[in-house]
Design an enzyme around this catalytic site. Structure first.
Site, PDB file in Angstrom:
ATOM      1  N   TYR A 150     -21.393  17.719  25.106  1.00  0.00           N
ATOM      2  CA  TYR A 150     -22.778  17.469  25.093  1.00  0.00           C
ATOM      3  C   TYR A 150     -23.369  16.203  25.641  1.00  0.00           C
ATOM      4  O   TYR A 150     -24.059  16.212  26.607  1.00  0.00           O
ATOM      5  CB  TYR A 150     -23.310  17.494  23.645  1.00  0.00           C
ATOM      6  CG  TYR A 150     -24.825  17.503  23.477  1.00  0.00           C
ATOM      7  CD1 TYR A 150     -25.527  18.525  23.514  1.00  0.00           C
ATOM      8  CD2 TYR A 150     -25.318  16.479  22.842  1.00  0.00           C
ATOM      9  CE1 TYR A 150     -27.056  18.580  23.623  1.00  0.00           C
ATOM     10  CE2 TYR A 150     -26.915  16.390  22.619  1.00  0.00           C
ATOM     11  CZ  TYR A 150     -27.433  17.390  23.282  1.00  0.00           C
ATOM     12  OH  TYR A 150     -28.881  17.261  22.835  1.00  0.00           O
TER      13      TYR A 150
ATOM     14  N   THR B 258     -27.841   5.477  10.475  1.00  0.00           N
ATOM     15  CA  THR B 258     -29.018   5.759  10.549  1.00  0.00           C
ATOM     16  C   THR B 258     -29.341   6.424  11.640  1.00  0.00           C
ATOM     17  O   THR B 258     -28.583   6.825  12.605  1.00  0.00           O
ATOM     18  CB  THR B 258     -29.539   4.353  10.847  1.00  0.00           C
ATOM     19  OG1 THR B 258     -29.441   3.680  12.095  1.00  0.00           O
ATOM     20  CG2 THR B 258     -29.389   3.337   9.606  1.00  0.00           C
TER      21      THR B 258
ATOM     22  N   ARG C 294     -29.129   4.583  15.352  1.00  0.00           N
ATOM     23  CA  ARG C 294     -29.665   5.110  16.359  1.00  0.00           C
ATOM     24  C   ARG C 294     -31.181   4.827  16.160  1.00  0.00           C
ATOM     25  O   ARG C 294     -31.923   5.189  15.083  1.00  0.00           O
ATOM     26  CB  ARG C 294     -29.579   6.591  16.370  1.00  0.00           C
ATOM     27  CG  ARG C 294     -30.357   7.230  17.805  1.00  0.00           C
ATOM     28  CD  ARG C 294     -30.083   8.727  17.895  1.00  0.00           C
ATOM     29  NE  ARG C 294     -28.776   8.869  18.392  1.00  0.00           N
ATOM     30  CZ  ARG C 294     -27.933  10.056  18.159  1.00  0.00           C
ATOM     31  NH1 ARG C 294     -28.654  10.959  17.400  1.00  0.00           N
ATOM     32  NH2 ARG C 294     -26.842  10.321  18.464  1.00  0.00           N
TER      33      ARG C 294
END
Ligand code: NAD
Ligand code: UDP
Length: 311
Positions: free
Chosen positions: A145, A210, A275
């Site tokens: 991805y 996070t 993030r």
């Protein structure tokens, strides 16, 4: 405008189709239903400005009539989906993106690329600015991805530099809302589905990692602001509110009245520890910022899941 939306029957794509139709654009939704559902756009089928083309963008995309913009949202997006569909994910990010770029080039249309915060990998700077080059494992569990999206970005800029295609590259941070598939494996879908069924919420790892969650309506407003701007990007579009998975679980349990608590499961490898978008560019260049906080967005999402799950 007449806009081709690839991946238009997916979660984000279908909300984008809605928003384009509402503002008076014409939409050609292209999808092969790999991870999306025709049900997401059924309500648009009778609209005179809406068309559906069932096609795999890896096999070339032929659209009759004028095309003013090509928006590429086609790709498996949930980790559960791209783990299951690794080759399809790499193909759509490379061959599929190239076919759509050729379409944009042939029609002199602007090209919008839905990239992702995953290009930053497991980031070592926080919050993430667009200048950060990222920390991606090229052969890791998420590589199909992350590298597909990084390739898509590179290809998009190559078409811009080599062929003068007008481009818009958005880096999307975790987005949630109605029409997420209850079984897509993403944390918001999992937690809400589990909570509504009275089950314990599954936290991977210790729950201290996070994420920053953006409500879909805010996200799509950001897409349109970028599409209409003269900016090539890349530009982060996301909500900078940052939460640990433990905090998210507590909030979902509170909002649903679930008393089954939480259980801990192993953390998949290469799962980013933190993030959070720096959205200064979006604020300054697009005049965009999110307005829907996590509690409000979750309440709306939970209500939609109640209807879908029939609980
Ligand atoms: P989704 O899986 O709901 O939608 C993707 C759509 O693309 C589906 O309808 C699927 O059938 C279609 N598709 C996949 N391969 C295709 C192909 N070869 N040809 C035609 N159609 C194809 O996912 P989503 O959450 O709506 O994500 C949409 C886009 O936004 C993706 O490109 C994703 O990488 C990006 N994005 C999403 C998020 C998020 O939080 N939802 C975050 C970052 C980036
Ligand atoms: N996650 C979790 N429980 C779940 C599903 C996911 O704790 O049932 C974690 C996952 O490990 C990750 C975060 O929640 O740290 C976000 O996962 P998601 O798949 O939604 O998105 P991504 O990892 O792509 O940001």
């Amino acid at each position: 405008m007449r806009v081709v939306v690839a991946g238009g029957a997916g979660f984000l794509g279908s909300h984008l189709c809605d928003a384009l139709i509402v503002r008076g654009d014409r939409v050609v939704c292209v999808d092969n239903y790999l991870t999306g559902r025709s049900a997401n756009v059924d309500h648009l089928l009778d609209h005179e400005s809406f068309e559906v083309l069932e096609a795999d963008i890896c096999n070339g995309v032929e659209v009759d009539g004028p095309v003013d913009a090509v928006m590429n949202l086609a790709s498996p997006a949930s980790p559960k989906d791209y783990y299951r569909l690794p080759i399809e994910t790499l193909d759509v990010g490379s061959i599929g993106t190239r076919n759509l770029l050729e379409l944009a080039r042939a029609r002199d249309a602007r090209f919008f690329m839905a990239s992702t915060s995953e290009v930053y990998g497991d980031p070592s700077i926080h919050p993430q600015t667009e200048e950060y080059w990222g920390n991606v494992n090229p052969i890791g569990l998420r590589s199909m991805y992350d590298e597909a999206k990084r390739f898509s970005e590179a290809l998009t800029f190559a078409y811009h530099r080599r062929h003068g295609v007008a481009i818009r590259v958005v880096r999307i941070f975790n987005t949630y809302g109605p029409r997420m598939q209850p079984d897509d494996g993403r944390v918001v879908s999992n937690f809400i589905t589990q909570a509504l069924r009275g089950e314990a919420l599954t936290i991977y790892g210790d729950g201290s990692q996070t994420r920053s969650f953006c409500y879909v309506e805010d996200e799509v407003r950001g897409f349109l602001a970028l599409l209409d701007s003269g900016q090539s990007g890349p530009i982060n579009i996301g909500n900078p509110g940052e939460f640990t998975m433990l905090e998210l679980a507590d909030l979902v349990n509170e909002l649903t009245g679930n008393t089954a608590g939480i259980v801990f499961e192993p953390l998949p490898s290469d799962d980013p520890k933190q993030r959070k978008p720096d959205i200064s560019l979006a604020e300054d260049l697009l005049g965009w910022s999110p307005v829907i906080d996590l509690r409000t967005g979750l309440e709306r999402t939970i209500a939609s899941f109640v209807a879908v799950l029939g609980v």
